[in-house]
Design an enzyme around this catalytic site. Structure first.
Site, short mmCIF file in Angstrom:
data_model
loop_
_atom_site.label_atom_id
_atom_site.label_comp_id
_atom_site.label_asym_id
_atom_site.label_seq_id
_atom_site.Cartn_x
_atom_site.Cartn_y
_atom_site.Cartn_z
N THR A 154 14.82 2.00 32.75
CA THR A 154 15.77 0.91 33.08
C THR A 154 16.22 -0.20 31.97
O THR A 154 15.49 -0.12 31.08
CB THR A 154 14.97 0.00 34.31
OG1 THR A 154 15.24 -1.32 34.14
CG2 THR A 154 13.31 0.02 33.96
N SER A 196 7.97 -7.15 35.28
CA SER A 196 7.29 -6.82 36.61
C SER A 196 6.53 -5.70 36.43
O SER A 196 6.52 -4.87 35.41
CB SER A 196 8.20 -6.40 37.82
OG SER A 196 8.92 -5.17 37.59
N TYR A 198 6.38 -2.60 37.70
CA TYR A 198 7.26 -1.70 37.81
C TYR A 198 8.09 -1.41 36.30
O TYR A 198 7.97 -0.48 35.67
CB TYR A 198 8.43 -1.97 38.94
CG TYR A 198 9.95 -1.10 38.54
CD1 TYR A 198 9.76 0.41 38.47
CD2 TYR A 198 11.06 -1.65 38.06
CE1 TYR A 198 10.73 1.12 38.28
CE2 TYR A 198 12.04 -0.85 37.65
CZ TYR A 198 12.19 0.26 37.77
OH TYR A 198 13.16 1.07 37.58
N HIS A 199 8.53 -2.62 35.92
CA HIS A 199 9.06 -2.42 34.54
C HIS A 199 7.92 -2.24 33.48
O HIS A 199 8.44 -1.59 32.56
CB HIS A 199 9.86 -3.81 34.21
CG HIS A 199 11.18 -4.04 35.03
ND1 HIS A 199 11.13 -4.90 36.01
CD2 HIS A 199 12.29 -3.43 34.97
CE1 HIS A 199 12.08 -4.99 36.64
NE2 HIS A 199 13.13 -3.92 35.84
N LYS A 202 7.47 1.52 32.93
CA LYS A 202 8.54 2.15 32.26
C LYS A 202 8.70 1.91 30.56
O LYS A 202 8.80 2.63 30.10
CB LYS A 202 10.37 1.30 32.58
CG LYS A 202 10.64 1.88 34.21
CD LYS A 202 10.65 3.18 34.21
CE LYS A 202 11.26 3.59 35.79
NZ LYS A 202 11.78 4.91 35.91
N1 LIG Z 1 18.04 2.59 41.83
C1 LIG Z 1 18.54 1.86 40.88
O1 LIG Z 1 19.15 0.65 40.85
C2 LIG Z 1 17.67 2.03 39.42
C3 LIG Z 1 18.19 1.47 38.36
C4 LIG Z 1 17.55 1.80 37.21
C5 LIG Z 1 16.65 2.89 37.08
N2 LIG Z 1 16.46 3.61 38.13
C6 LIG Z 1 15.49 4.94 37.90
O2 LIG Z 1 15.85 5.81 38.54
C7 LIG Z 1 14.82 6.62 39.19
C8 LIG Z 1 15.35 7.06 40.52
O3 LIG Z 1 15.49 5.85 41.16
P1 LIG Z 1 15.94 5.91 42.82
O4 LIG Z 1 16.81 4.66 42.96
O5 LIG Z 1 16.60 7.15 42.99
O6 LIG Z 1 14.48 5.73 43.31
P2 LIG Z 1 14.10 6.26 44.89
O7 LIG Z 1 12.70 5.69 45.03
O8 LIG Z 1 15.03 6.44 45.74
O9 LIG Z 1 13.67 7.85 44.52
C9 LIG Z 1 12.60 8.26 43.87
C10 LIG Z 1 12.12 9.50 44.44
O10 LIG Z 1 10.96 10.01 43.63
C11 LIG Z 1 9.95 10.41 44.67
N3 LIG Z 1 8.80 10.22 43.97
C12 LIG Z 1 7.93 9.20 43.59
N4 LIG Z 1 6.74 9.50 43.00
C13 LIG Z 1 6.70 10.63 43.13
C14 LIG Z 1 5.84 11.62 42.81
N5 LIG Z 1 4.62 11.18 42.06
N6 LIG Z 1 6.01 12.98 42.90
C15 LIG Z 1 7.00 13.33 43.50
N7 LIG Z 1 8.19 12.64 43.97
C16 LIG Z 1 7.70 11.29 43.72
C17 LIG Z 1 10.29 9.63 45.69
O11 LIG Z 1 9.80 10.08 47.00
C18 LIG Z 1 11.70 9.39 45.63
O12 LIG Z 1 12.48 10.50 46.66
C19 LIG Z 1 13.63 5.90 39.32
O13 LIG Z 1 12.82 6.31 38.18
C20 LIG Z 1 14.17 4.50 38.90
O14 LIG Z 1 13.35 3.76 38.21
C21 LIG Z 1 16.87 3.15 39.42
#
Ligand SMILES: NC(=O)c1ccc[n+]([C@@H]2O[C@H](COP(=O)([O-])OP(=O)(O)OC[C@H]3O[C@@H](n4cnc5c(N)ncnc54)[C@H](O)[C@@H]3O)[C@@H](O)[C@H]2O)c1
Ligand SMILES: NC(=O)c1ccc[n+]([C@@H]2O[C@H](COP(=O)([O-])OP(=O)(O)OC[C@H]3O[C@@H](n4cnc5c(N)ncnc54)[C@H](O)[C@@H]3O)[C@@H](O)[C@H]2O)c1
Lengths: 417, 417
Positions: A154, A196, A198-199, A202
């Site tokens: 992120t 946070s 979460y951050h 990362k």
């Molecule tokens: N959505 C955003 O705006 C955004 C921005 C920056 C970075 N990201 C990063 O992109 C990635 C995906 O984000 P997203 O928005 O699709 O989130 P999301 O929560 O919709 O998807 C994450 C998926 O991973 C699965 N998951 C989590 N932990 C797991 C585990 N231990 N084993 C198996 N499956 C697991 C969840 O069930 C979910 O389906 C994340 O790492 C997030 O940090 C997202």
């Protein structure tokens, strides 16, 4: 044509492929001719149960999603339901059987407010995220495969405070005084300022990737992504059964989605603090393209972790609110900021690499209207307006509004002894 | 007199208080008049069972240790057996009941070779160490206490490569070019170059401490400790039932202890690589004094994480071997290095703070002879010479000697599919 599609028939494993970014990525890569397998433990859907919310869009169960995709595209996507952080052996077995060329790692708890809700949420987020990344890399090394790991990081790892400095792609050139009184130059991982838990995870992932890259030669691309907005991609829009997730609640809803949905249900747009925070954004359609570009351009053997900034625009939060208000006629509602952060900030971000690789950004100007009409207005009847307000506080002394009444209450209950 | 004893009757919680550093620290602080409670899950003793080794010194079970201390000093030390990483609720309860002024956090898996043994050991080390630190801090914040956390980090977080630069106490002053073409100066956490999964967890801990310090105002002293040598302190030497742990096996035995014990049993001193690696050292008696000094001088409210280098001397590994050989008549045996690291390195370390606070170092010159005669020679009959050789490889392509024959064999078995 995109670069990845010039290397057809790669085997791609998508960890977290049921999520907001993972599902459209799986469809996009499958559509481009790759062989795709999804792993997901469905934890995100279970968190919806915990939080008593649902995606604004009516997402379908995985089996229905996959059947619809088969029907519409004629292509199969495999699915394995297990926890990447906790089920090492199934992961190793899958790696050895499928022998992926690339692994896209989305499988983390990704909401900053959720990660700050309580001690249990802090601990879950650290254990899940740091654990998933370490388990993946330990398994990959043990498998002996040379798969390219594409991870979603992120923009938040940079912190948002660096006044007057352009945020580089991952590494920072620094000059340091030597003992002899001279000066030496080095390139270091950009110093971490996570905002946070979460951050924080990362930034810990970054160290994990750097270690396995140096010790074991694992090839990694870490995509430092901005806030993703938008809902549909070319593939998810083909059938309603393929529709993508749209989160609007106080924990998972990102700022723009929340504004769109608030406008659609006639709720004032909730701006935290002065709205002077500048954030980086990218459309979900560009997310899936960037991932395809990353897969098509893997780092060479021996190359350090490649870090790319995956974002296309920066905006101040209050400017976003103004834009949505202009499109929809909504009003603005300024609320106390639950985060411990600077009130106003600037943001200049280098994103040269993905642009050079051929990314053509979808901008707010062209995409926002579709979101308002096709998604927010269309599914507004599914919204639970009690879930709009953010109830996680970064610190016990921050006030958060009560979910039912909107009145400010202390954010934490006293602990049981 | 030491500074901490000028503030008598502090309540001090010692996490990992059954370990090599934790046990003598508990006795030292109890002896100085503080009220001490130990938490330990005895994982270190269980790892001895797993590795089929024992401390060279005959350490007693916890109940016997505590009874002996009561008999000899007239003082009580409390003991709670639970896992700090996994038992959040017991930790919160204990914090709220005991209300410690200071918490010394030793409760981590601390051997680099052990952390690299297999995927399971990598995962255990990350989950245990990152988990323990995060759980402690989440619990402390929730308790509302303002206890000072004293953590044991390692000199290893700096990496050992910084040619021509003195390693500062935690923070590095850097100059960075601004967009406008000027130069800006910043102080950052020293860029991490962890050399093993164990060291990786310590660099991840640093980020965790920095986050909770910034977000919640937790006061933290992080002691970046050199390799601890020696066995006894003033208190542990008072009765054989109080004797401290002495590890000599390939995983947990640190370099000097291993040489001493090898000399005592007539085994050649095993030097990895050229022995040109320079390392920082500190005697266990100084470790316990440093911790007392850290407790007696807590950071102020709002102060950033205080990082001190806790070491007193640096030595090249082959020079250490030469010294032990000179004292004992042992021969040297050069073996392949299982680590992925620079062959030769220099090390200049700032340790001004603890010296200014009053530390008077125990040097190798004065302490080594006692170690040879009182510990290594005295307990040599307890040694299992098959456990001397290091069997953990940092990478599958590194050869490690077979535990029985000493012959080089591949370090990993093929994985089950
Ligand atoms: N959505 C955003 O705006 C955004 C921005 C920056 C970075 N990201 C990063 O992109 C990635 C995906 O984000 P997203 O928005 O699709 O989130 P999301 O929560 O919709 O998807 C994450 C998926 O991973 C699965 N998951 C989590 N932990 C797991 C585990 N231990 N084993 C198996 N499956 C697991 C969840 O069930 C979910 O389906 C994340 O790492 C997030 O940090 C997202
Ligand atoms: N010994 C050294 O040379 C050295 C050098 C630098 C830093 N350190 C650091 O000092 C600290 C103590 O080192 P040590 O040599 O005493 O190690 P040790 O293994 O002898 O002691 C650690 C103790 O913590 C306990 N423990 C581990 N995980 C736990 C958990 N989750 N819950 C409860 N108890 C747990 C173990 O049972 C053990 O008794 C470690 O953090 C280590 O990294 C040690």
């Amino acid at each position: 044509m995109s670069i990845a599609s010039q290397q057809p028939n790669q085997r791609i494993l998508i960890l977290g492929g049921d999520g907001f970014c993972g599902w459209p990525t799986a469809l996009h890569l499958s559509d481009a001719g790759h062989e795709v397998i999804i792993v997901d433990n469905l934890s995100r859907r279970m968190i919806d149960v915990e939080l008593e919310v649902e995606s604004l869009t009516p997402i379908r169960p995985m089996s229905e999603r996959l059947a619809a995709w088969r029907e519409i595209s004629g292509r199969d996507i495999g699915f394995h339901r297990f926890d990447v952080a906790r089920n090492y052996q199934r992961l190793v077995n899958l790696l050895c059987e499928f022998m992926p060329d690339a692994i896209v790692h989305f499988a983390e708890q990704r909401a900053a407010p959720y990660s700050m809700k309580s001690p249990a949420h802090k601990r879950y987020t650290v254990d899940n995220n740091v654990g998933a990344t370490n388990t993946l890399l330990a398994a990959l090394v043990e498998s002996g495969l040379d798969a390219h790991v594409v991870h979603l990081g992120t923009m938040g790892v940079y912190g948002y405070g660096s006044a007057g400095m352009k945020i580089p792609e991952g590494y920072l050139k620094v000059h340091v005084e030597t003992e002899a009184g001279g000066m030496t130059t080095d390139e270091i991982l950009y110093p971490a300022h996570p905002g946070s838990i979460y951050h924080l995870t990362k930034t810990q992932d970054q160290l994990t990737f750097a270690f396995y890259n140096r010790n074991d030669g694992v090839r990694v691309t870490d995509l430092h992504q901005g806030i993703v907005w938008g809902t549909q991609t070319e593939q998810t829009a083909r059938d309603e059964r393929l529709i993508n997730r749209f989160d609007y609640d106080g924990d998972y809803g990102t700022v723009l989605n929340r504004f769109l949905m608030q406008a659609a249900v006639g709720h004032p747009l909730t701006v935290h603090g002065t709205g002077g925070q500048t954030r980086a954004f990218i459309h979900i359609q560009d997310t899936v393209r960037c991932i395809e570009l990353a897969i098509g351009n893997p780092p060479a053997a021996g190359e350090r972790v490649r870090i790319l900034n995956q974002m296309t625009e920066t905006h101040r939060v209050r400017d976003l609110a103004d834009r949505v208000a202009a499109l929809t006629g909504a009003t603005l509602d300024y609320q106390p900021n639950p985060r411990v952060e600077a009130v106003e900030n600037d943001l200049h971000v280098a994103n040269d690499t993905l642009i050079q690789l051929g990314l053509r950004p979808t901008t707010l100007d062209t995409g926002l209207f579709t979101e308002v009409t096709d998604i927010a207005a269309r599914y507004a009847h599914r919204a639970d307006t009690r879930r709009i307000v953010c109830r996680s506080a970064w610190r016990a002394d921050r006030q958060v509004p009560d979910v039912e009444t909107g009145a400010a209450t202390p954010s934490r209950v006293t602990i049981p002894v």
